[in-house]
Design an enzyme around this catalytic site. Structure first.
Site, PDB file in Angstrom:
ATOM      1  N   CYS A 275       0.994 -10.700  -6.717  1.00 25.77           N
ATOM      2  CA  CYS A 275       1.193 -10.396  -8.141  1.00 25.77           C
ATOM      3  C   CYS A 275       0.339  -9.249  -8.649  1.00 25.77           C
ATOM      4  O   CYS A 275       0.808  -8.404  -9.408  1.00 25.77           O
ATOM      5  CB  CYS A 275       1.006 -11.648  -8.995  1.00 25.77           C
ATOM      6  SG  CYS A 275      -0.701 -12.243  -9.100  1.00 25.77           S
ATOM      7  N   HIS A 333      -2.293 -15.446 -12.545  1.00 23.46           N
ATOM      8  CA  HIS A 333      -1.106 -14.615 -12.353  1.00 23.46           C
ATOM      9  C   HIS A 333      -1.327 -13.330 -13.149  1.00 23.46           C
ATOM     10  O   HIS A 333      -1.906 -13.358 -14.232  1.00 23.46           O
ATOM     11  CB  HIS A 333       0.153 -15.338 -12.821  1.00 23.46           C
ATOM     12  CG  HIS A 333       1.398 -14.542 -12.600  1.00 23.46           C
ATOM     13  ND1 HIS A 333       1.666 -13.903 -11.409  1.00 23.46           N
ATOM     14  CD2 HIS A 333       2.447 -14.253 -13.417  1.00 23.46           C
ATOM     15  CE1 HIS A 333       2.823 -13.262 -11.506  1.00 23.46           C
ATOM     16  NE2 HIS A 333       3.301 -13.459 -12.715  1.00 23.46           N
ATOM     17  N   ASP A 356       6.692  -8.240 -16.264  1.00 25.64           N
ATOM     18  CA  ASP A 356       6.192  -8.839 -15.028  1.00 25.64           C
ATOM     19  C   ASP A 356       7.084  -8.446 -13.856  1.00 25.64           C
ATOM     20  O   ASP A 356       8.207  -8.929 -13.733  1.00 25.64           O
ATOM     21  CB  ASP A 356       6.152 -10.361 -15.181  1.00 25.64           C
ATOM     22  CG  ASP A 356       5.440 -11.029 -14.021  1.00 25.64           C
ATOM     23  OD1 ASP A 356       5.123 -10.337 -13.033  1.00 25.64           O
ATOM     24  OD2 ASP A 356       5.213 -12.252 -14.103  1.00 25.64           O
ATOM     25  N   ASN A 396       1.670 -21.952 -21.792  1.00 28.02           N
ATOM     26  CA  ASN A 396       1.607 -23.124 -22.674  1.00 28.02           C
ATOM     27  C   ASN A 396       2.103 -24.443 -22.092  1.00 28.02           C
ATOM     28  O   ASN A 396       2.031 -25.468 -22.773  1.00 28.02           O
ATOM     29  CB  ASN A 396       2.427 -22.867 -23.947  1.00 28.02           C
ATOM     30  CG  ASN A 396       1.690 -22.004 -24.946  1.00 28.02           C
ATOM     31  OD1 ASN A 396       0.595 -22.336 -25.370  1.00 28.02           O
ATOM     32  ND2 ASN A 396       2.276 -20.884 -25.303  1.00 28.02           N
ATOM     33  N   ASP A 398       2.655 -28.078 -20.429  1.00 27.08           N
ATOM     34  CA  ASP A 398       1.793 -29.241 -20.226  1.00 27.08           C
ATOM     35  C   ASP A 398       1.799 -29.618 -18.745  1.00 27.08           C
ATOM     36  O   ASP A 398       2.753 -29.308 -18.018  1.00 27.08           O
ATOM     37  CB  ASP A 398       2.292 -30.432 -21.051  1.00 27.08           C
ATOM     38  CG  ASP A 398       2.182 -30.175 -22.553  1.00 27.08           C
ATOM     39  OD1 ASP A 398       1.350 -29.327 -22.945  1.00 27.08           O
ATOM     40  OD2 ASP A 398       2.931 -30.804 -23.320  1.00 27.08           O
TER      41      ASP A 398
END
Length: 681
Positions: A275, A333, A356, A396, A398
């Site tokens: 990456c 990342h 990206d 974000n 969970d």
């Protein structure tokens, strides 16, 4: 009367490129920025130019785009125009004519062909080729959709050719030097090739070139072309640990080697990248094109494959992490942000956009991602183009962690804080970290983050009823040293308890699940009512040393505490990286380094290892060294290495000398860098 005969043109390359701030960019053509005038000088044989009887018409061509530009009385900022410039001195002023040409700030970027047609009353119309010029975006021009108001930020995000990429883990990270190399010979021409080899250009060149005016379109094309699964892109990704037939991603130190190899092998994808390599190469291309760009690291980055904003993790009852889920959390990342207006979303979403180039998921059928407005990510505006839901999940999601036995779930723990723990970039004008987490997360999200992201070092553990457990490293782990950590177990009840303790350490790649355990410890213990017990452990260097070189040495540490009577289990985990010692670079008379004058530097390192080490040392410096310096090094325990390096700076301004030492008998790469301010003579 004599005929007006065209003799030659002077495209004034040096002075035009200085005024357009493209000096230093290496190209076979003149390099300009759109929305700004450039001066050329025409020379004639025979009689001088006479505006009453001679007509000059310039023409610019880019693919199917062809614009005729007659001489006009004044500039037309919104369109191509040409004006005779009076009073410009020349060696032969009677037969020379200076002309200012203007391009609109919305012109497509690309390599243009320029020609001149001369019409006179007495002669046949004649067309003369004047050469080519490369037109780039112009963040200095308010009318350009990549305009950036701060001169310091323009210098950092467009003109600067080096930086650091942050890697590791949220609580133990380091900046890895990278040379963006946009001024290296031939790099700009290679960057322009990315457009011409894109599937969209190949399918319909005439339609495609017209879209090159729009940074949204440009950035989507480049995001796809830096990777290679579905086009003749630049880099092949490899996360297997087996890099035969290519270069270990850890061994790249700059973009020029990668882009030149791609060009020199008839545009065959270069093996291999991960990456940070994809992001750094995209940063080079976008800065070369004139679009302000910075490299961004997201620590604990979620890859949510099913789009439910939840990452599932599985552990055995003895604390070994299992590879059961397609979802994953990358320890870090790396992507880029590009600065541009978003007329498709509205003014509120102008500014930084996530792009990206690492091939993770397809966007409109092609491996690319973005531009996703950072403000749209922060507001969870998931309907906004492009790929906002994917980026939102990366920062974000969970985490649902499950302890299992024979496929049955014994305990489930939800963690809303881990993903997106720290989002950062390089601080302008320094090589230090700038925390930009709050640009991606609103105040509620931000207040829930771990200490690392808030700049708060206190890590309190509040014991619930029953048993609570926490893990903490006693010091930041360094390659060659033992790993020391402690486990704190708290009994929150008024009765004693019999417990089983299972501790497990697994090495892992930064982007995936761990491999089998390399170290474990299992004990029985008793704990008194309302008591806290702290137990220290040490993993010896010889127990964790790997065979293959890995720049990002990451370990997943887990402890499961089982209450024997109730069979309830508590889990604590910590993922961390093992950093390498740094090389030290010193430069003689570092405050008086002069362009085109030989300078002396030294790369130094005292071995902290308790075994002899050997490896390959590489020293690089774009604008400082013509070619990289390479040599073999052997060091005994405690021995100090001092390697002299001579260099002749070719450009003024801030430059970076950097070195890497890849050890062959220890699995690590040591790095160091020195920034140098090169002054004019």
């Amino acid at each position: 009367m004599d005929e007006l005969k065209f003799r030659s043109v002077d495209l004034q390359q040096l002075s035009n490129q200085v005024s357009h701030r493209t000096d230093g960019l290496s190209s076979s053509t003149l390099v300009l920025r759109r929305g700004q005038s450039f001066l050329i000088q025409l020379k004639f044989d025979g009689r001088p130019f006479n505006s009453r009887q001679d007509k000059l018409i310039f023409k610019v061509i880019l693919g199917s785009l062809s614009v005729q530009i007659p001489i006009s009385v004044s500039e037309q900022p919104s369109q191509w125009s040409a004006v005779i410039k009076q009073g410009v001195p020349s060696l032969n002023s009677t037969n020379a004519l200076s002309v200012l040409l203007f391009s609109p700030a919305s012109a497509p970027i690309g390599v243009y062909t320029l020609s001149l047609t001369i019409e006179t009353r007495t002669s046949v119309k004649k067309t003369h080729p004047l050469g080519q010029f490369t037109l780039l975006c112009n963040p200095w021009n308010k009318a350009d959709s990549v305009y950036m108001s701060s001169e310091d930020l323009r210098m950092e995000y467009v003109r600067n050719d080096y930086g650091v990429v942050f890697k590791g883990s949220a609580n133990n990270n380091s900046g890895r030097p990278w040379s963006f190399d946009q001024y290296e010979k031939g790099i700009l021409d290679i960057c322009m090739k990315l457009f011409q080899l894109s599937p969209q250009y190949q399918a319909d060149v005439n339609r495609d070139v017209l879209k090159f005016s729009d940074p949204i379109y440009i950035s989507r094309v480049i995001s796809a072309m830096v990777n290679s699964p579905d086009d003749k892109g630049v880099i092949v990704g490899n996360w297997s640990g087996d890099y035969k037939g290519g270069v270990n991603p850890s061994n790249w130190s700059g973009s020029a080697d990668i882009l030149k190899q791609w060009s020199q092998t008839q545009f065959r994808p270069v093996k291999f990248g991960q990456c940070w390599v994809y992001a750094a190469v995209m940063c080079t291309v976008m800065r070369a094109l004139g679009i302000p760009t910075r490299v961004v690291t997201n620590f604990n980055s979620a890859h949510d494959t099913n789009g439910n904003l939840e990452i599932e993790e599985y552990y055995t009852e003895t604390g070994e992490k299992l590879s059961l889920s397609r979802d994953s959390i990358w320890n870090f990342h790396v992507w880029v942000e590009c600065w541009m207006k978003r007329p498709d979303l509205g003014q509120a979403y102008d500014g930084w956009q996530v792009l990206d180039p690492t091939p993770q998921e397809r966007s409109a059928g092609i491996y690319r991602c973005g531009p996703a407005s950072v403000k749209a990510v922060r507001e969870k505006k998931v309907e906004a183009a492009y790929d906002v839901p994917f980026v939102y999940a990366e920062v974000n999601a969970d985490v649902r962690t499950m302890i299992t036995r024979n496929g049955r779930i014994l305990r489930t723990i939800m963690d809303t804080k881990r993903v997106g723990a720290l989002i950062c970039t390089m601080k302008p004008g320094s090589m230090k970290m700038q925390n930009i987490t709050s640009e991606y997360k609103n105040e509620r999200d931000f207040s829930m983050l771990p200490a690392a992201a808030r700049g708060d070092d206190s890590r309190r553990v509040i014991a619930p009823e029953g048993i609570a457990v926490s893990l903490s490293l006693l010091k930041a782990p360094v390659m060659g040293e033992n790993i020391s950590f402690s486990i704190t177990i708290t009994n929150g009840e008024a009765v004693p308890k019999d417990l089983k303790k299972h501790v497990n350490a697994q090495s892992k790649e930064y982007n995936g699940n761990p491999i089998s355990a390399f170290w474990e410890a299992h004990d029985d213990l008793k704990i008194n009512p309302n008591e806290s017990v702290t137990i220290k452990h040490e993993i010896l260097f010889r127990e964790y040393a790997l065979k293959e070189v890995r720049e990002d040495y990451l370990i997943n540490l887990a402890v499961v505490i089982e209450d024997v009577k109730s069979q309830k289990r508590e889990l604590a985990t910590e993922e961390f990286n093992i950093t390498s010692p740094n090389l030290d670079i010193q430069v003689e008379n570092e405050n008086s380094v002069i362009v085109n004058t030989q300078q002396a530097g030294t790369v130094m390192f005292k071995s902290p290892f308790n075994v002899p080490v050997s490896g390959e040392l590489v020293v690089l410096g774009s604008g400082l060294l013509e070619a990289k310096v390479e040599m073999s090094v052997k060091l005994q325990p405690g021995e100090t290495m001092k390697i002299p390096v001579k260099f002749i700076p070719k450009m003024t301004g801030s430059k970076m000398l950097h070195a890497s030492l890849t050890l062959t008998n220890l699995p690590t790469v040591l790095r160091g860098f020195k920034t140098i301010n090169v002054k004019s003579a």
